[in-house]
Design a protein around this motif. Structure first.
Motif, PDB file in Angstrom:
ATOM      1  N   GLN A  48       1.479  27.327  55.106  1.00 45.59           N
ATOM      2  CA  GLN A  48       2.297  28.020  56.171  1.00 45.59           C
ATOM      3  C   GLN A  48       3.323  27.256  56.714  1.00 45.59           C
ATOM      4  OE1 GLN A  48      -0.774  29.537  58.655  1.00 45.59           O
ATOM      5  NE2 GLN A  48      -1.356  31.423  57.393  1.00 45.59           N
ATOM      6  N   GLN A  51       5.946  26.832  54.318  1.00 41.93           N
ATOM      7  CA  GLN A  51       6.741  27.843  54.224  1.00 41.93           C
ATOM      8  C   GLN A  51       8.006  28.108  55.465  1.00 41.93           C
ATOM      9  OE1 GLN A  51       3.999  31.199  53.944  1.00 41.93           O
ATOM     10  NE2 GLN A  51       4.399  31.545  51.835  1.00 41.93           N
ATOM     11  N   ALA A  52       7.238  27.531  56.637  1.00 46.95           N
ATOM     12  CA  ALA A  52       8.119  27.594  57.904  1.00 46.95           C
ATOM     13  C   ALA A  52       9.386  26.450  57.922  1.00 46.95           C
ATOM     14  CB  ALA A  52       7.426  27.297  59.035  1.00 46.95           C
ATOM     15  N   SER A  54      10.603  25.414  54.731  1.00 45.20           N
ATOM     16  CA  SER A  54      11.413  25.941  53.957  1.00 45.20           C
ATOM     17  C   SER A  54      12.317  26.784  54.531  1.00 45.20           C
ATOM     18  CB  SER A  54      10.925  26.493  52.670  1.00 45.20           C
ATOM     19  OG  SER A  54      11.779  27.047  51.848  1.00 45.20           O
ATOM     20  N   GLN A  55      11.887  27.762  55.344  1.00 44.78           N
ATOM     21  CA  GLN A  55      12.927  28.791  55.831  1.00 44.78           C
ATOM     22  C   GLN A  55      13.641  28.009  57.016  1.00 44.78           C
ATOM     23  OE1 GLN A  55       9.995  31.160  57.755  1.00 44.78           O
ATOM     24  NE2 GLN A  55       9.609  32.634  55.921  1.00 44.78           N
ATOM     25  N   GLU A  56      13.350  27.070  57.670  1.00 43.52           N
ATOM     26  CA  GLU A  56      13.855  26.335  58.546  1.00 43.52           C
ATOM     27  C   GLU A  56      15.306  25.448  57.840  1.00 43.52           C
ATOM     28  OE1 GLU A  56      15.458  25.190  62.226  1.00 43.52           O
ATOM     29  OE2 GLU A  56      14.007  26.764  61.747  1.00 43.52           O
ATOM     30  N   ASP A  58      16.409  26.335  54.966  1.00 43.76           N
ATOM     31  CA  ASP A  58      17.568  27.287  54.472  1.00 43.76           C
ATOM     32  C   ASP A  58      18.348  27.572  55.654  1.00 43.76           C
ATOM     33  OD1 ASP A  58      16.319  27.242  51.966  1.00 43.76           O
ATOM     34  OD2 ASP A  58      15.216  29.123  52.050  1.00 43.76           O
ATOM     35  N   ARG A  59      17.740  27.963  56.718  1.00 43.89           N
ATOM     36  CA  ARG A  59      18.852  28.443  58.066  1.00 43.89           C
ATOM     37  C   ARG A  59      19.725  27.266  58.143  1.00 43.89           C
ATOM     38  NH1 ARG A  59      19.227  27.028  63.105  1.00 43.89           N
ATOM     39  NH2 ARG A  59      17.450  25.710  63.037  1.00 43.89           N
ATOM     40  N   ASN A  62      22.296  26.844  55.718  1.00 46.61           N
ATOM     41  CA  ASN A  62      23.327  28.053  56.067  1.00 46.61           C
ATOM     42  C   ASN A  62      24.291  27.777  57.121  1.00 46.61           C
ATOM     43  OD1 ASN A  62      22.593  29.800  53.942  1.00 46.61           O
ATOM     44  ND2 ASN A  62      21.095  30.721  55.179  1.00 46.61           N
TER      45      ASN A  62
END
Length: 118
Positions: A48, A51-52, A54-56, A58-59, A62
């Protein structure tokens, strides 16, 4: 012309599985269960967290891409040139100080020899 596969022997069983009522297997299971459960929970937490992360990432990518697309980043070349020049001057000063230190050490040695009675 296919030949029968009867010449292949079945894999032998190495040991019989422990019975559910076997006190040794029950004891080992009760001993290992908490560790297995804790390890599984920790692995889930790591997953988890990854995953967090990886999302951060990506953010952040961007946002940085948006920043690069919408703004003109400052030129760093003049600052880098100043830093390189300062570094060269600092190296020259350090070399001079080292030469002075060597001379002072030589003078100290000569003065020490003169003070000693012959």
């Amino acid at each position: 012309m296919s030949s029968p596969t009867s010449h292949v022997s079945p894999t032998p069983e190495l040991s019989t599985p422990p019975r559910a009522t076997d006190p040794l297997s029950t004891g080992i299971k009760s001993l290992l269960d908490p560790t297995v459960k804790q390890t599984t929970e920790k692995l889930l937490q790591v997953h988890q967290s990854q995953q967090a992360l990886s999302q951060e990432l990506d953010r952040l990518i961007n946002q940085l891409q948006h920043y690069l697309d919408t703004t003109d980043p400052p030129s760093l070349r003049p600052t880098v040139i100043k830093l390189a020049s300062t570094s060269k001057r600092l190296a020259a000063v350090n070399n001079t100080l080292q030469a002075i230190q060597i001379r002072v050490n030589k003078l100290y040695v000569q003065l020490s020899k003169q003070r000693l009675p012959h």
